[in-house]
Design an enzyme around this catalytic site. Sequence first.
Site, PDB file in Angstrom:
ATOM      1  CD  GLU A 184     -27.703  -8.331  -1.083  1.00  0.00           C
ATOM      2  OE1 GLU A 184     -26.935  -7.559  -1.230  1.00  0.00           O
ATOM      3  OE2 GLU A 184     -28.018  -9.454  -0.067  1.00  0.00           O
TER       4      GLU A 184
ATOM      5  N   PRO B  50     -25.489  -9.025  16.357  1.00  0.00           N
ATOM      6  CG  PRO B  50     -24.075 -10.409  17.339  1.00  0.00           C
ATOM      7  CD  PRO B  50     -25.220  -9.846  17.355  1.00  0.00           C
TER       8      PRO B  50
ATOM      9  CG  ASN C  56     -31.292  -0.388   5.324  1.00  0.00           C
ATOM     10  OD1 ASN C  56     -31.454   0.712   5.146  1.00  0.00           O
ATOM     11  ND2 ASN C  56     -32.504  -1.144   5.034  1.00  0.00           N
TER      12      ASN C  56
ATOM     13  CD  GLU D 231     -36.446 -13.150  16.033  1.00  0.00           C
ATOM     14  OE1 GLU D 231     -37.363 -13.730  16.389  1.00  0.00           O
ATOM     15  OE2 GLU D 231     -35.781 -12.611  16.988  1.00  0.00           O
TER      16      GLU D 231
END
Length: 432
Positions: free
Chosen positions: A64, A271, A342, A318
Site C-alpha cells: 500500500e 522473499p 502485484n 527494492e
Amino acid sequence: MFANFVYLLMLALASPWILYRVIAHGRYRRGGRQKLFGLSPGDAKRLRGDDKPCIWFHAVSVGEVNLLSSLVPAVQDALPPFRMLVSTSTDTGFDLAVDRFGADRVFFCPLDFSWAVKSTIRRLRPQMLVLTELELWPNLIRCSEKLGVPVAVVNGRLSATSARRYQQFSWFLRLTFQRIDWLGAQDESAAQRFRDCGCSEVDVTGSLKFDGAPDNRDDPRVLALADWAGVAPWQRVWCVGSTQAGEEAMALAVYQDLAPKHPELRLILVPRHQQRFDEVAQLVEDSGLSLRRRSRSSDAVSDAWDADTVILVDTIGELRQWWGVSQIATVGGSFGDRGGQNMLEPAGYGCAVSFGPNTKNFAAIAGGLLKVQGAVRVQDEKELNQFVRRCLDDVPSADRLGINARQYVAQHQGATGRTVDAMKRLLQLRAG
C-alpha cells in the site's frame, strides 16, 4: 463500545501468538504507544509541522505504501496548501514510508480502539482521511464522521468472497460502509460489491497500480543495482519476487536444471517477508549454490556475476527496481494460498511475466495480462521450467510477451488523475 470489547477479546486470545512473534521475530515492538493510545501532542506537533491543513493517508504495509508513492505527490501538486501525512501498521511499511515521504510525515496508525483513533484525529485535525484499498475499521470511520472528517477509500478492491463475508455481518458493518463519503473502485464488479455492502458514493477510477507501474530501465536506481550485481549484456536475468514458502525451492530446482544448458541464465530471489530471509539463504546454500546477500555487500560495482551464484534480495523496498534488472519475471505468492502479488511492476518494465495458479488478489489484472498475451500462467514446477526454457530458447517470443504487457499497462493508466479530481471535489463539497 461493542467494537472495543471485540478488539480487547481478540487481543487477549491472540496474546500468546503475539508474544511469540515479539520474542522470536522482533515483531510489533515499535510504535506501541501510537498504536494503543494514539498520537501524543508532541507527535502531532511534529507531524503537522507549520500547522498547515493536512490530509491523512493510511497504508497498511509495503504494498500500500508503494501504491501511495505516486498518489501522494499528485495530491500534493494539486493541493499545495495541504500537508500530506502517511500512517502504516507494520514495521516494514513504516520504514519504506519514511524512505518515500520522510520521517516527519509518517506515523504508526492507531489500533481501532475508540480512545486511540479519537485522540489521533483530534490532535492531527485532518481535512480528510484516505484509506488505501479497504481498511474497514469501524471505530476509525465512525470517529472520523463524528469529528467532521470525510473518509475516502482509494483503489478500492473487494473480492466476491470478502463481500459475502461482510454481508454476513451487515447488522454490524453496513453502517460503517455507509459512513464512507467516497470510494474509488478498481473496476465495476468491485464497485457493485461495495454498493451491495452499503456504500453510496462509488466511482470506478481504475487501479492506481497501473499509474505506479515503472517503465524506465534507465532509471539510475535500476542501473545501480545492475552494476552492483555485475550483470553482463549477454546475460538473461530471472527474478522470482514476493515469494512465500515453497516457491524459492521450486525456482532453485528450475534454475539448477536449466543453468548448465543456458550459461546466460542468472537468478534473483526476493522473499516477501523479512523474517524468512535467513531461511531462504540457508535453502540456497543447501542446494550447493553460492549465495550473495544484498544486505551484506556494500560494493557499488561487482565483478562478473558467476552462474553458480544466486542473489538474495534481503532488503525492503527494492523489488520494484530489481524487476527492472531482469528480463524474465515470476511473481510469487501465486503458487500457494496467498493469492498472488502485484504483477504490474515487471509488466511495466516489459519483462516476460509468469505467475502461478492462484492470483485471486489480482484477478482482474492477471486476467487482463493473460488476455492480451502479456503474461503466462504456470501451474507447477514443470510448467515453470518450460516457461523459463522458452524465454531462453526463443528470445523474440519472450520480448513479445514484454511488449504486450507494457502496452496493456499503458492503456489502463489514468486512475491517479481521476482519484485526485474526486478528492478535490469532496474537499470543496465539505468546505462549501
